[in-house]
Design a protein around this motif. Structure first.
Motif, PDB file in Angstrom:
ATOM      1  N   UNK A   1      22.294  73.610  30.129  1.00  0.00           N
ATOM      2  CA  UNK A   1      22.994  73.680  31.463  1.00  0.00           C
ATOM      3  C   UNK A   1      22.551  74.999  32.288  1.00  0.00           C
ATOM      4  N   UNK A   2      22.188  75.180  33.381  1.00  0.00           N
ATOM      5  CA  UNK A   2      21.679  76.233  33.828  1.00  0.00           C
ATOM      6  C   UNK A   2      22.708  76.225  35.176  1.00  0.00           C
ATOM      7  N   UNK A   3      23.288  77.467  35.308  1.00  0.00           N
ATOM      8  CA  UNK A   3      24.413  77.858  36.449  1.00  0.00           C
ATOM      9  C   UNK A   3      23.698  78.887  37.346  1.00  0.00           C
ATOM     10  N   UNK A   4      24.282  79.053  38.360  1.00  0.00           N
ATOM     11  CA  UNK A   4      24.083  80.210  39.479  1.00  0.00           C
ATOM     12  C   UNK A   4      25.290  81.206  39.344  1.00  0.00           C
ATOM     13  N   UNK A   5      24.954  82.543  39.332  1.00  0.00           N
ATOM     14  CA  UNK A   5      25.877  83.529  39.394  1.00  0.00           C
ATOM     15  C   UNK A   5      26.695  83.417  40.704  1.00  0.00           C
TER      16      UNK A   5
END
Length: 254
Positions: A177-181
């Motif tokens: 799972x890739x999230x954005x700050x």
């Protein structure tokens, strides 16, 4: 023989992108257990022996001691940002638990590099100006070969595409799972709903925005340094946009 309980999820990167805040949020979930010590540094520990398959020859008892206080039915997780960057770590994680849930949170690599430098400056580990540190980075990092440099890797850590591909290679896209700050900071409820859905648990409720380890800079990044990093990272950022389906144009605007 019963199957030994394992850590099931890792917040494994990137440094200076909100991993501390994310771990704090998740620590409050009744179904999850994250040790109070945030960074356990098990899979990047080079002082212990690893076999050719990526297994720790001494076993995992020392690692699992951090979870001794976990409720019986809790899902174990931990947050060590360098795992994403450290070359051998994904193989070691996969050897330990091939079904691991991997959580990655990304930050504009230009801003991340400056925040990293400011942190090391504040710790007393860095004496050079930011511009000089960028100039000297490659040479300084050679001193850590064949490993990567834990301190002076200001720009090297920001080349996310190859790091994400390595995680995909071991775990598949569905397990990363890739999230954005930016989303975690400005819309934490939405971001955490995604994490909870990914882990298969009920959502957290009443989430309030919080900042942890937010850097305070004595002065903003110099324009010349920002231009230099923009030119360096533009191809990387464009590649990420294609890989992840994101619009990262704001990262290049400064």
């Amino acid at each position: 023989m019963p199957v030994q309980k394992r850590v099931e999820f890792l917040v494994c990167g990137t440094q200076k992108a909100g991993t501390t805040a994310l771990a704090d949020y998740l620590r409050s979930h009744p179904k999850l257990y994250i040790p109070a010590q945030k960074e356990l540094h098990f899979f990047d520990e080079e002082s212990q022996e690893w076999d050719g398959n990526g297994m720790a020859t001494a076993g995992h008892d020392g690692y699992h001691k951090h979870f001794a206080a976990a409720p019986r039915d809790a899902i174990w997780g931990e947050a060590t940002p360098i795992y994403m960057y450290w070359d051998p770590a994904p193989m070691r994680i996969w050897a330990y638990n091939s079904a691991m849930h991997i959580i990655v949170i990304l930050r504009n690599p230009i801003e991340r590099a400056y925040s990293h430098w400011a942190m090391e400056l504040g710790r007393g580990a860095e004496q050079l100006s930011f511009c000089d540190a960028l100039t000297e980075e490659a040479e300084r990092c050679r001193s850590a070969l064949p490993a990567q440099h834990r301190v002076y890797s200001y720009t090297d850590r920001g080349f996310y595409a190859s790091q994400i591909r390595r995680l995909w290679r071991f775990f598949g896209r569905d397990r990363v799972l890739v999230l954005r700050q930016e989303e975690l900071r400005h819309s934490p409820q939405i971001c955490l709903d995604r994490v909870c859905n990914y882990l298969g648990i009920a959502p957290l409720t009443g989430v309030e925005a919080r900042d942890r380890h937010v850097g305070s800079y004595q002065q903003p990044m110099e324009r010349a340094a920002r231009q230099r990093l923009t030119e360096m990272f533009e191809p990387e950022i464009r590649q990420l946009e294609q890989m992840l389906g994101w619009d990262c144009s704001g990262w290049l605007e400064g």
